[in-house]
Design a protein around this motif. Sequence first.
Motif, PDB file in Angstrom:
ATOM      1  N   GLY A  42     121.762 -53.940  87.083  1.00 47.72           N
ATOM      2  CA  GLY A  42     123.044 -53.561  86.440  1.00 47.72           C
ATOM      3  C   GLY A  42     123.804 -52.581  87.033  1.00 47.72           C
ATOM      4  O   GLY A  42     123.657 -51.966  88.186  1.00 47.72           O
ATOM      5  N   GLY A  43     125.246 -52.288  86.726  1.00 40.94           N
ATOM      6  CA  GLY A  43     126.263 -51.516  87.019  1.00 40.94           C
ATOM      7  C   GLY A  43     125.675 -49.917  87.243  1.00 40.94           C
ATOM      8  O   GLY A  43     124.900 -49.581  86.442  1.00 40.94           O
ATOM      9  N   VAL A  44     126.188 -49.419  88.231  1.00 36.46           N
ATOM     10  CA  VAL A  44     125.818 -47.770  88.328  1.00 36.46           C
ATOM     11  C   VAL A  44     127.280 -47.093  87.765  1.00 36.46           C
ATOM     12  O   VAL A  44     128.453 -47.420  88.327  1.00 36.46           O
ATOM     13  N   ASP A  45     127.057 -46.077  86.994  1.00 38.51           N
ATOM     14  CA  ASP A  45     128.059 -45.686  86.318  1.00 38.51           C
ATOM     15  C   ASP A  45     128.677 -44.680  87.204  1.00 38.51           C
ATOM     16  O   ASP A  45     128.179 -44.264  87.917  1.00 38.51           O
ATOM     17  N   PRO A  46     130.004 -44.198  86.821  1.00 36.90           N
ATOM     18  CA  PRO A  46     130.694 -43.214  87.850  1.00 36.90           C
ATOM     19  C   PRO A  46     129.913 -41.893  87.561  1.00 36.90           C
ATOM     20  O   PRO A  46     129.491 -41.599  86.720  1.00 36.90           O
ATOM     21  N   GLY A  47     129.491 -41.438  88.920  1.00 41.08           N
ATOM     22  CA  GLY A  47     128.862 -40.109  88.922  1.00 41.08           C
ATOM     23  C   GLY A  47     127.393 -40.490  88.755  1.00 41.08           C
ATOM     24  O   GLY A  47     126.692 -39.351  89.070  1.00 41.08           O
ATOM     25  N   GLU A  48     126.941 -41.378  88.648  1.00 40.50           N
ATOM     26  CA  GLU A  48     125.362 -41.723  88.512  1.00 40.50           C
ATOM     27  C   GLU A  48     124.629 -41.997  89.687  1.00 40.50           C
ATOM     28  O   GLU A  48     125.545 -42.886  90.772  1.00 40.50           O
ATOM     29  N   GLU A  49     123.723 -41.582  90.120  1.00 43.21           N
ATOM     30  CA  GLU A  49     122.520 -42.109  91.391  1.00 43.21           C
ATOM     31  C   GLU A  49     122.095 -43.297  91.171  1.00 43.21           C
ATOM     32  O   GLU A  49     121.921 -43.609  90.119  1.00 43.21           O
ATOM     33  N   ALA A  50     122.131 -44.204  92.102  1.00 42.38           N
ATOM     34  CA  ALA A  50     121.741 -45.526  92.097  1.00 42.38           C
ATOM     35  C   ALA A  50     120.343 -45.359  91.574  1.00 42.38           C
ATOM     36  O   ALA A  50     119.914 -46.360  90.723  1.00 42.38           O
ATOM     37  N   ARG A  51     119.468 -44.736  91.898  1.00 44.66           N
ATOM     38  CA  ARG A  51     117.925 -44.642  91.482  1.00 44.66           C
ATOM     39  C   ARG A  51     117.952 -44.522  89.913  1.00 44.66           C
ATOM     40  O   ARG A  51     117.343 -45.098  89.365  1.00 44.66           O
ATOM     41  N   ASP A  52     118.854 -43.508  89.539  1.00 45.37           N
ATOM     42  CA  ASP A  52     118.766 -43.184  87.925  1.00 45.37           C
ATOM     43  C   ASP A  52     119.366 -44.380  87.326  1.00 45.37           C
ATOM     44  O   ASP A  52     118.760 -44.713  86.339  1.00 45.37           O
ATOM     45  N   ALA A  53     120.340 -44.967  87.845  1.00 47.09           N
ATOM     46  CA  ALA A  53     120.812 -46.275  87.056  1.00 47.09           C
ATOM     47  C   ALA A  53     119.838 -47.376  87.224  1.00 47.09           C
ATOM     48  O   ALA A  53     119.602 -48.193  86.159  1.00 47.09           O
ATOM     49  N   ALA A  54     118.977 -47.405  88.241  1.00 46.39           N
ATOM     50  CA  ALA A  54     117.921 -48.444  88.493  1.00 46.39           C
ATOM     51  C   ALA A  54     116.890 -48.317  87.031  1.00 46.39           C
ATOM     52  O   ALA A  54     116.494 -49.119  86.389  1.00 46.39           O
ATOM     53  N   VAL A  55     116.570 -46.691  86.877  1.00 45.07           N
ATOM     54  CA  VAL A  55     115.686 -46.805  85.969  1.00 45.07           C
ATOM     55  C   VAL A  55     116.524 -46.888  84.608  1.00 45.07           C
ATOM     56  O   VAL A  55     115.623 -47.378  83.630  1.00 45.07           O
ATOM     57  N   ARG A  56     117.589 -46.684  84.299  1.00 40.91           N
ATOM     58  CA  ARG A  56     118.164 -46.804  83.103  1.00 40.91           C
ATOM     59  C   ARG A  56     118.418 -48.477  82.825  1.00 40.91           C
ATOM     60  O   ARG A  56     117.979 -48.766  81.677  1.00 40.91           O
ATOM     61  N   GLU A  57     118.732 -49.176  83.626  1.00 38.57           N
ATOM     62  CA  GLU A  57     118.948 -50.420  83.422  1.00 38.57           C
ATOM     63  C   GLU A  57     117.419 -51.098  83.128  1.00 38.57           C
ATOM     64  O   GLU A  57     117.408 -52.047  82.195  1.00 38.57           O
TER      65      GLU A  57
END
Length: 161
Positions: A42-57
């Motif tokens: 899923g999408g990476v939010d503005p200011g978010e690191e890709a790894r953090d986005a992966a864990v969130r998704e």
Amino acid sequence: MTDPAPLPYRPCAGVMLMNRDGRIFVGQRLDNVLEAWQMPQGGVDPGEEARDAAVRELREETGVTADKVTLVAEAPGEFVYDLPPEMIGKVWKGKYRGQVQRWFLFRFDGEDGDIDIRTEHPEFRAWRWADAADLPHLIVPFKKKLYEDVIAAFSEYLPTA
């Protein structure tokens, strides 16, 4: 038809979630009439690191929390795919021509019961474990090369047939 040339790529993070048997989590999307399965992404939010986005998704799509996974590897670079012409201008509110993705391989340290796709905003109607070699045949056709590239990036960590 929307001209894709001026449109940017949507920043995205993807997760290859591998269980103890070396099999990969795939979910069948709710919004797709095809018999297509995909890995969480899923999408990476503005200011978010890709790894953090992966864990969130991963949590948002599967209910799997960060304490149930261990990072094994990050793919060395980004993967890009274009939407088919008939989808441009229709998905993601018409803002993007495709996605540029960062992929992460996580080992699933939990039990199958820790997976719950009935999340607050469900994306999958069903889920299962699949062999990595089968993934390109399970995904929508326009993402087949992307999945082949992701498998190649993580091949040293995946079981051989």
